[in-house]
Design a protein around this motif. Structure first.
Motif, PDB file in Angstrom:
ATOM      1  N   LEU A  81      -5.376  12.022   6.733  1.00 29.55           N
ATOM      2  CA  LEU A  81      -4.959  10.889   6.234  1.00 29.55           C
ATOM      3  C   LEU A  81      -5.298   9.699   7.106  1.00 29.55           C
ATOM      4  CD1 LEU A  81      -1.378  11.695   4.904  1.00 29.55           C
ATOM      5  CD2 LEU A  81      -3.492  11.486   3.526  1.00 29.55           C
ATOM      6  N   ALA A  82      -5.296   9.849   8.359  1.00 24.50           N
ATOM      7  CA  ALA A  82      -5.915   8.822   9.342  1.00 24.50           C
ATOM      8  C   ALA A  82      -7.172   8.369   9.270  1.00 24.50           C
ATOM      9  CB  ALA A  82      -5.488   9.225  10.720  1.00 24.50           C
ATOM     10  N   GLU A  83      -8.026   9.505   8.909  1.00 24.51           N
ATOM     11  CA  GLU A  83      -9.392   9.148   8.823  1.00 24.51           C
ATOM     12  C   GLU A  83      -9.920   9.167   7.410  1.00 24.51           C
ATOM     13  OE1 GLU A  83     -10.878  12.960  10.879  1.00 24.51           O
ATOM     14  OE2 GLU A  83      -9.799  12.261  12.471  1.00 24.51           O
ATOM     15  N   GLU A  84      -8.688   8.940   6.546  1.00 28.22           N
ATOM     16  CA  GLU A  84      -9.334   8.840   5.049  1.00 28.22           C
ATOM     17  C   GLU A  84     -10.071   9.828   4.380  1.00 28.22           C
ATOM     18  OE1 GLU A  84     -10.362   4.899   4.154  1.00 28.22           O
ATOM     19  OE2 GLU A  84      -8.563   3.785   4.925  1.00 28.22           O
ATOM     20  N   GLN A  85      -9.847  11.172   4.888  1.00 32.43           N
ATOM     21  CA  GLN A  85     -10.519  12.304   4.511  1.00 32.43           C
ATOM     22  C   GLN A  85      -9.745  12.926   3.242  1.00 32.43           C
ATOM     23  OE1 GLN A  85     -11.193  14.988   7.681  1.00 32.43           O
ATOM     24  NE2 GLN A  85     -12.869  13.542   8.530  1.00 32.43           N
ATOM     25  N   THR A  86      -9.906  12.334   2.209  1.00 34.48           N
ATOM     26  CA  THR A  86      -8.722  12.620   1.154  1.00 34.48           C
ATOM     27  C   THR A  86      -9.914  13.675   0.162  1.00 34.48           C
ATOM     28  OG1 THR A  86      -9.638  10.594  -0.456  1.00 34.48           O
ATOM     29  CG2 THR A  86      -7.791  10.639   1.036  1.00 34.48           C
ATOM     30  N   ASP A  87      -9.446  14.134  -1.095  1.00 36.45           N
ATOM     31  CA  ASP A  87     -10.388  14.799  -1.841  1.00 36.45           C
ATOM     32  C   ASP A  87     -11.119  13.815  -2.714  1.00 36.45           C
ATOM     33  OD1 ASP A  87      -8.816  17.012  -1.424  1.00 36.45           O
ATOM     34  OD2 ASP A  87      -7.168  16.743  -2.751  1.00 36.45           O
ATOM     35  N   GLY A  88     -11.242  12.587  -2.385  1.00 36.65           N
ATOM     36  CA  GLY A  88     -11.959  11.716  -3.182  1.00 36.65           C
ATOM     37  C   GLY A  88     -11.798  11.231  -4.396  1.00 36.65           C
ATOM     38  N   TRP A  89     -10.718  11.590  -4.893  1.00 33.51           N
ATOM     39  CA  TRP A  89     -10.077  11.020  -6.119  1.00 33.51           C
ATOM     40  C   TRP A  89      -8.600  11.199  -5.970  1.00 33.51           C
ATOM     41  CZ3 TRP A  89      -6.522  14.487  -8.498  1.00 33.51           C
ATOM     42  CH2 TRP A  89      -6.668  15.895  -7.939  1.00 33.51           C
ATOM     43  N   HIS A  90      -7.739  10.425  -7.162  1.00 32.98           N
ATOM     44  CA  HIS A  90      -6.456  10.529  -7.255  1.00 32.98           C
ATOM     45  C   HIS A  90      -5.892  10.111  -8.697  1.00 32.98           C
ATOM     46  CE1 HIS A  90      -5.430   6.183  -7.353  1.00 32.98           C
ATOM     47  NE2 HIS A  90      -6.835   6.112  -6.730  1.00 32.98           N
ATOM     48  N   TYR A  91      -4.774  10.747  -9.290  1.00 30.96           N
ATOM     49  CA  TYR A  91      -4.427  10.458 -10.470  1.00 30.96           C
ATOM     50  C   TYR A  91      -4.487   9.042 -10.795  1.00 30.96           C
ATOM     51  CZ  TYR A  91      -3.671  15.574 -10.746  1.00 30.96           C
ATOM     52  OH  TYR A  91      -3.838  17.043 -10.763  1.00 30.96           O
ATOM     53  N   GLY A  92      -4.833   8.686 -11.948  1.00 34.44           N
ATOM     54  CA  GLY A  92      -4.437   7.177 -12.279  1.00 34.44           C
ATOM     55  C   GLY A  92      -3.034   6.798 -12.457  1.00 34.44           C
ATOM     56  N   ASN A  93      -2.088   7.784 -12.679  1.00 37.02           N
ATOM     57  CA  ASN A  93      -0.632   7.402 -12.572  1.00 37.02           C
ATOM     58  C   ASN A  93      -0.121   7.583 -11.251  1.00 37.02           C
ATOM     59  OD1 ASN A  93      -0.639   9.875 -12.614  1.00 37.02           O
ATOM     60  ND2 ASN A  93       0.870   9.912 -14.370  1.00 37.02           N
ATOM     61  N   MET A  94      -0.967   7.797 -10.131  1.00 39.97           N
ATOM     62  CA  MET A  94      -0.268   7.701  -8.709  1.00 39.97           C
ATOM     63  C   MET A  94      -1.217   6.941  -7.907  1.00 39.97           C
ATOM     64  SD  MET A  94       1.739  10.407  -8.104  1.00 39.97           S
ATOM     65  CE  MET A  94       1.325  10.887  -6.365  1.00 39.97           C
ATOM     66  N   PRO A  95      -0.544   6.364  -6.644  1.00 41.14           N
ATOM     67  CA  PRO A  95      -1.177   5.755  -5.683  1.00 41.14           C
ATOM     68  C   PRO A  95      -2.156   6.344  -5.113  1.00 41.14           C
ATOM     69  CG  PRO A  95       1.119   5.334  -5.155  1.00 41.14           C
ATOM     70  CD  PRO A  95       0.856   6.781  -6.393  1.00 41.14           C
ATOM     71  N   ARG A  96      -3.136   5.719  -4.164  1.00 41.11           N
ATOM     72  CA  ARG A  96      -3.977   6.462  -3.265  1.00 41.11           C
ATOM     73  C   ARG A  96      -3.232   7.368  -2.507  1.00 41.11           C
ATOM     74  NH1 ARG A  96      -9.160   4.266  -3.186  1.00 41.11           N
ATOM     75  NH2 ARG A  96      -9.543   4.928  -0.609  1.00 41.11           N
ATOM     76  N   ASP A  97      -3.766   8.281  -1.980  1.00 38.33           N
ATOM     77  CA  ASP A  97      -3.321   9.551  -1.248  1.00 38.33           C
ATOM     78  C   ASP A  97      -2.396   8.926  -0.122  1.00 38.33           C
ATOM     79  OD1 ASP A  97      -4.413  11.123  -3.077  1.00 38.33           O
ATOM     80  OD2 ASP A  97      -5.422  12.364  -1.683  1.00 38.33           O
ATOM     81  N   GLY A  98      -2.924   8.107   0.847  1.00 41.46           N
ATOM     82  CA  GLY A  98      -2.175   7.645   1.846  1.00 41.46           C
ATOM     83  C   GLY A  98      -0.930   6.988   1.654  1.00 41.46           C
ATOM     84  N   GLU A  99      -1.106   6.040   0.623  1.00 42.37           N
ATOM     85  CA  GLU A  99       0.150   5.425  -0.030  1.00 42.37           C
ATOM     86  C   GLU A  99       1.087   6.313  -0.668  1.00 42.37           C
ATOM     87  OE1 GLU A  99       1.125   1.974  -3.246  1.00 42.37           O
ATOM     88  OE2 GLU A  99      -0.862   2.027  -2.606  1.00 42.37           O
ATOM     89  N   ALA A 100       0.696   7.160  -1.285  1.00 42.87           N
ATOM     90  CA  ALA A 100       1.419   8.447  -2.084  1.00 42.87           C
ATOM     91  C   ALA A 100       2.110   9.215  -1.207  1.00 42.87           C
ATOM     92  CB  ALA A 100       0.640   9.219  -2.913  1.00 42.87           C
ATOM     93  N   TRP A 101       1.659   9.544   0.024  1.00 45.41           N
ATOM     94  CA  TRP A 101       2.450  10.118   1.026  1.00 45.41           C
ATOM     95  C   TRP A 101       3.352   9.378   1.570  1.00 45.41           C
ATOM     96  CZ3 TRP A 101       3.185  15.031   2.245  1.00 45.41           C
ATOM     97  CH2 TRP A 101       2.506  16.062   1.748  1.00 45.41           C
ATOM     98  N   ARG A 102       3.254   8.173   1.836  1.00 44.86           N
ATOM     99  CA  ARG A 102       4.051   7.394   2.506  1.00 44.86           C
ATOM    100  C   ARG A 102       5.335   7.202   1.517  1.00 44.86           C
ATOM    101  NH1 ARG A 102       2.856   5.752   7.276  1.00 44.86           N
ATOM    102  NH2 ARG A 102       0.373   5.252   7.744  1.00 44.86           N
ATOM    103  N   ALA A 103       5.138   6.991   0.315  1.00 42.15           N
ATOM    104  CA  ALA A 103       6.106   6.777  -0.777  1.00 42.15           C
ATOM    105  C   ALA A 103       7.025   7.905  -1.156  1.00 42.15           C
ATOM    106  CB  ALA A 103       5.368   6.383  -2.083  1.00 42.15           C
ATOM    107  N   THR A 104       6.486   9.026  -1.032  1.00 42.09           N
ATOM    108  CA  THR A 104       7.121  10.366  -1.241  1.00 42.09           C
ATOM    109  C   THR A 104       7.951  11.021  -0.289  1.00 42.09           C
ATOM    110  OG1 THR A 104       5.053  11.801  -0.718  1.00 42.09           O
ATOM    111  CG2 THR A 104       5.361  10.985  -3.094  1.00 42.09           C
ATOM    112  N   LEU A 105       7.545  10.515   1.191  1.00 39.07           N
ATOM    113  CA  LEU A 105       8.074  11.077   2.217  1.00 39.07           C
ATOM    114  C   LEU A 105       9.589  10.050   2.311  1.00 39.07           C
ATOM    115  CD1 LEU A 105       5.336  11.864   4.683  1.00 39.07           C
ATOM    116  CD2 LEU A 105       6.890  13.425   3.340  1.00 39.07           C
TER     117      LEU A 105
END
Length: 212
Positions: A81-105
């Motif tokens: 997450l720090a290096e933004e090495q995500t899967d390269g996509w995210h669901y349209g009804n979800m935030p980007r992965d870093g934001e989604a992790w902060r929100a869900t935690l």
């Protein structure tokens, strides 16, 4: 409960097997990459202390890691997450992965606060497990404003990607590591290579750890 049964004495399914014992058969670059995963895990850079505590508890529950040795999943996910090495996509009804992790935690801590008056990490294990089961059971319903099935996908995708990239997890499943350049010659069901070890409990439920 044994978190990572690695040998016969501690109940492992592949007694005496060690993935790293195969390192001499890998090319130098591959060997260096895999062996580096056994060194000290990277420092936490993305998660705040509260998020780290929630994430560590979440991963331990999802992966049934309660004893040492542990795969340092939270550190590995944090580095991604720090290096933004995500899967390269995210669901349209979800935030980007870093934001989604902060929100869900944060949602886990909020939910734990409502149920037990404390953070998720400090909730007793039975109620931690119940909370996660409730999220899973919601399926496509919303949980703290996000579709629960997408939240579950986020958590498990990152957890499994980190866990099953580590040699300790490979030891647990009898995986000998990268096939290149040696390769495999005994193709087919139940045809082991000379360096592989037979599962001594083939009928056991693979989703349950020793002592569970």
């Amino acid at each position: 409960m044994s978190a990572l049964p690695l040998g016969e004495d501690d109940g492992g399914r592949y007694p005496g097997f060690s993935t790293l014992a195969q390192a001499r058969h890998w090319d130098p670059v591959t060997a260096s990459v895999v062996q580096s995963r056994m060194t000290l895990p990277p420092d936490i850079r993305f998660f705040t202390p509260a998020e780290e505590a929630a994430a560590r508890t979440l991963f331990d529950l999802l992966l049934d890691q309660h004893d040492e040795p542990r795969v340092p999943v939270v550190n590995m996910v944090d580095a991604r997450l720090a290096e933004e090495q995500t899967d390269g996509w995210h669901y349209g009804n979800m935030p980007r992965d870093g934001e989604a992790w902060r929100a869900t935690l944060a949602a886990l801590d909020s939910e734990a606060g409502s149920r037990g008056g404390c953070s998720f990490a400090l909730l007793d294990p039975e109620h931690q497990a119940a909370l996660l089961q409730d999220v899973c059971d919601l399926q496509q319903e919303l949980w703290h404003g996000l579709p629960a099935d997408r939240v579950w996908s986020l958590w498990t995708r990152y957890a499994c990607t980190a866990f099953y990239s580590h040699p300790l997890a490979w030891d647990e499943i009898g995986f000998a590591g990268p096939a290149y350049p040696r390769g495999y010659k005994n193709l087919g069901v139940d045809r082991l290579e000379p360096f592989e070890v037979r599962d001594i409990r083939p009928g056991a439920d693979p989703t349950r750890r020793t002592g569970s």
